[in-house]
Scaffold this motif. Structure first.
Motif, PDB file in Angstrom:
ATOM      1  N   SER A  85       0.933  -1.282   0.094  1.00 57.59           N
ATOM      2  CA  SER A  85       0.171  -0.053   0.080  1.00 57.59           C
ATOM      3  C   SER A  85       0.981   1.287  -0.187  1.00 57.59           C
ATOM      4  O   SER A  85       0.249   2.427  -0.209  1.00 57.59           O
ATOM      5  CB  SER A  85      -0.926   0.004   1.324  1.00 57.59           C
ATOM      6  N   SER A  86       2.055   0.892   0.439  1.00 58.19           N
ATOM      7  CA  SER A  86       3.020   2.135   0.333  1.00 58.19           C
ATOM      8  C   SER A  86       4.584   1.505  -0.099  1.00 58.19           C
ATOM      9  O   SER A  86       4.605   0.482  -0.410  1.00 58.19           O
ATOM     10  CB  SER A  86       3.233   2.762   1.626  1.00 58.19           C
ATOM     11  N   GLU A  87       5.420   2.612  -0.277  1.00 57.33           N
ATOM     12  CA  GLU A  87       6.969   2.217  -0.652  1.00 57.33           C
ATOM     13  C   GLU A  87       7.380   1.276   0.327  1.00 57.33           C
ATOM     14  O   GLU A  87       7.363   1.660   1.736  1.00 57.33           O
ATOM     15  CB  GLU A  87       7.612   3.446  -0.952  1.00 57.33           C
ATOM     16  N   VAL A  88       7.793   0.100  -0.142  1.00 61.00           N
ATOM     17  CA  VAL A  88       8.337  -1.013   1.049  1.00 61.00           C
ATOM     18  C   VAL A  88       9.838  -0.978   0.332  1.00 61.00           C
ATOM     19  O   VAL A  88      10.046  -1.471  -1.032  1.00 61.00           O
ATOM     20  CB  VAL A  88       7.548  -2.141   1.144  1.00 61.00           C
ATOM     21  N   SER A  89      10.989  -0.807   1.060  1.00 64.74           N
ATOM     22  CA  SER A  89      12.140  -0.991   0.670  1.00 64.74           C
ATOM     23  C   SER A  89      12.554  -2.458   0.426  1.00 64.74           C
ATOM     24  O   SER A  89      12.386  -3.215   0.978  1.00 64.74           O
ATOM     25  CB  SER A  89      13.188  -0.308   1.692  1.00 64.74           C
ATOM     26  N   ASP A  90      13.465  -2.717  -0.500  1.00 59.34           N
ATOM     27  CA  ASP A  90      13.969  -4.133  -0.840  1.00 59.34           C
ATOM     28  C   ASP A  90      14.755  -4.564   0.361  1.00 59.34           C
ATOM     29  O   ASP A  90      14.843  -5.637   0.854  1.00 59.34           O
ATOM     30  CB  ASP A  90      15.125  -3.928  -1.919  1.00 59.34           C
ATOM     31  N   GLU A  91      15.410  -3.598   1.262  1.00 56.62           N
ATOM     32  CA  GLU A  91      16.210  -3.874   2.627  1.00 56.62           C
ATOM     33  C   GLU A  91      15.198  -4.508   3.311  1.00 56.62           C
ATOM     34  O   GLU A  91      15.490  -5.169   4.316  1.00 56.62           O
ATOM     35  CB  GLU A  91      16.820  -2.530   2.917  1.00 56.62           C
ATOM     36  N   ALA A  92      14.101  -3.828   3.627  1.00 59.48           N
ATOM     37  CA  ALA A  92      13.062  -4.261   4.671  1.00 59.48           C
ATOM     38  C   ALA A  92      12.624  -5.701   4.178  1.00 59.48           C
ATOM     39  O   ALA A  92      12.589  -6.495   5.276  1.00 59.48           O
ATOM     40  CB  ALA A  92      11.918  -3.282   4.991  1.00 59.48           C
ATOM     41  N   ILE A  93      12.810  -6.002   3.019  1.00 63.90           N
ATOM     42  CA  ILE A  93      12.002  -7.311   2.627  1.00 63.90           C
ATOM     43  C   ILE A  93      13.176  -8.166   2.842  1.00 63.90           C
ATOM     44  O   ILE A  93      12.788  -9.587   3.378  1.00 63.90           O
ATOM     45  CB  ILE A  93      11.661  -7.368   1.140  1.00 63.90           C
ATOM     46  N   GLU A  94      14.428  -7.887   2.539  1.00 61.20           N
ATOM     47  CA  GLU A  94      15.505  -8.737   2.567  1.00 61.20           C
ATOM     48  C   GLU A  94      15.668  -9.116   4.222  1.00 61.20           C
ATOM     49  O   GLU A  94      15.845 -10.292   4.477  1.00 61.20           O
ATOM     50  CB  GLU A  94      16.761  -8.282   2.038  1.00 61.20           C
ATOM     51  N   LEU A  95      15.499  -8.135   5.207  1.00 59.81           N
ATOM     52  CA  LEU A  95      15.791  -8.466   6.453  1.00 59.81           C
ATOM     53  C   LEU A  95      14.851  -9.102   6.929  1.00 59.81           C
ATOM     54  O   LEU A  95      14.966 -10.241   7.840  1.00 59.81           O
ATOM     55  CB  LEU A  95      15.560  -7.295   7.008  1.00 59.81           C
ATOM     56  N   ALA A  96      13.492  -9.100   6.655  1.00 56.25           N
ATOM     57  CA  ALA A  96      12.490 -10.171   7.058  1.00 56.25           C
ATOM     58  C   ALA A  96      12.585 -11.413   6.634  1.00 56.25           C
ATOM     59  O   ALA A  96      12.545 -12.475   7.335  1.00 56.25           O
ATOM     60  CB  ALA A  96      10.940  -9.459   6.724  1.00 56.25           C
ATOM     61  N   VAL A  97      13.075 -11.698   5.401  1.00 59.58           N
ATOM     62  CA  VAL A  97      13.281 -13.157   5.038  1.00 59.58           C
ATOM     63  C   VAL A  97      14.404 -13.752   5.359  1.00 59.58           C
ATOM     64  O   VAL A  97      14.461 -14.745   5.662  1.00 59.58           O
ATOM     65  CB  VAL A  97      13.289 -12.918   3.528  1.00 59.58           C
ATOM     66  N   ASN A  98      15.515 -12.971   5.550  1.00 56.42           N
ATOM     67  CA  ASN A  98      16.679 -13.452   6.258  1.00 56.42           C
ATOM     68  C   ASN A  98      16.343 -13.648   7.623  1.00 56.42           C
ATOM     69  O   ASN A  98      17.178 -14.800   8.111  1.00 56.42           O
ATOM     70  CB  ASN A  98      17.867 -12.374   6.015  1.00 56.42           C
ATOM     71  N   SER A  99      15.645 -12.950   8.224  1.00 54.07           N
ATOM     72  CA  SER A  99      15.446 -13.377   9.823  1.00 54.07           C
ATOM     73  C   SER A  99      14.843 -14.674   9.739  1.00 54.07           C
ATOM     74  O   SER A  99      14.750 -15.530  10.885  1.00 54.07           O
ATOM     75  CB  SER A  99      14.373 -12.342  10.430  1.00 54.07           C
ATOM     76  N   GLU A 100      14.285 -15.281   8.636  1.00 56.58           N
ATOM     77  CA  GLU A 100      13.554 -16.854   8.865  1.00 56.58           C
ATOM     78  C   GLU A 100      14.555 -17.752   8.032  1.00 56.58           C
ATOM     79  O   GLU A 100      14.260 -19.041   7.652  1.00 56.58           O
ATOM     80  CB  GLU A 100      12.396 -16.616   7.892  1.00 56.58           C
ATOM     81  N   LYS A 101      15.740 -17.152   7.969  1.00 58.97           N
ATOM     82  CA  LYS A 101      16.885 -18.165   7.371  1.00 58.97           C
ATOM     83  C   LYS A 101      16.770 -18.617   5.873  1.00 58.97           C
ATOM     84  O   LYS A 101      17.389 -19.610   5.467  1.00 58.97           O
ATOM     85  CB  LYS A 101      17.128 -19.555   8.107  1.00 58.97           C
TER      86      LYS A 101
END
Length: 71
Positions: free
Chosen positions: A46-62
């Motif tokens: 719904s708004s701008e989501v940075s690639d870094e935020a996505i990468e952080l979230a996915v990396n947190s799940e290994k």
């Protein structure tokens, strides 16, 4: 806006569930649909989501991001 996220390491429905929950938890993401066969997630935002935020979230799940593209 939609983003296609290609994720390395998703092998089963449980993996897909963890990745979907991680992407869905990011502020600005309104939905996330996982396609296990091509190891990708389509995230609707719904708004701008940075690639870094996505990468952080996915990396947190290994899991590892292979590519993120706006579609």
């Amino acid at each position: 806006m939609k983003k296609k996220i290609v994720v390395e390491g998703m092998k089963c429905e449980n993996c897909a569930k963890h990745v979907k929950e991680a992407v869905s938890s990011i502020e600005g993401v309104t939905s996330a649909e996982v396609n296990l066969s091509n190891k990708s997630v389509i995230a609707q935002t719904s708004s701008e989501v940075s690639d870094e935020a996505i990468e952080l979230a996915v990396n947190s799940e290994k899991y590892k991001i292979v590519k993120i593209e706006t579609i």
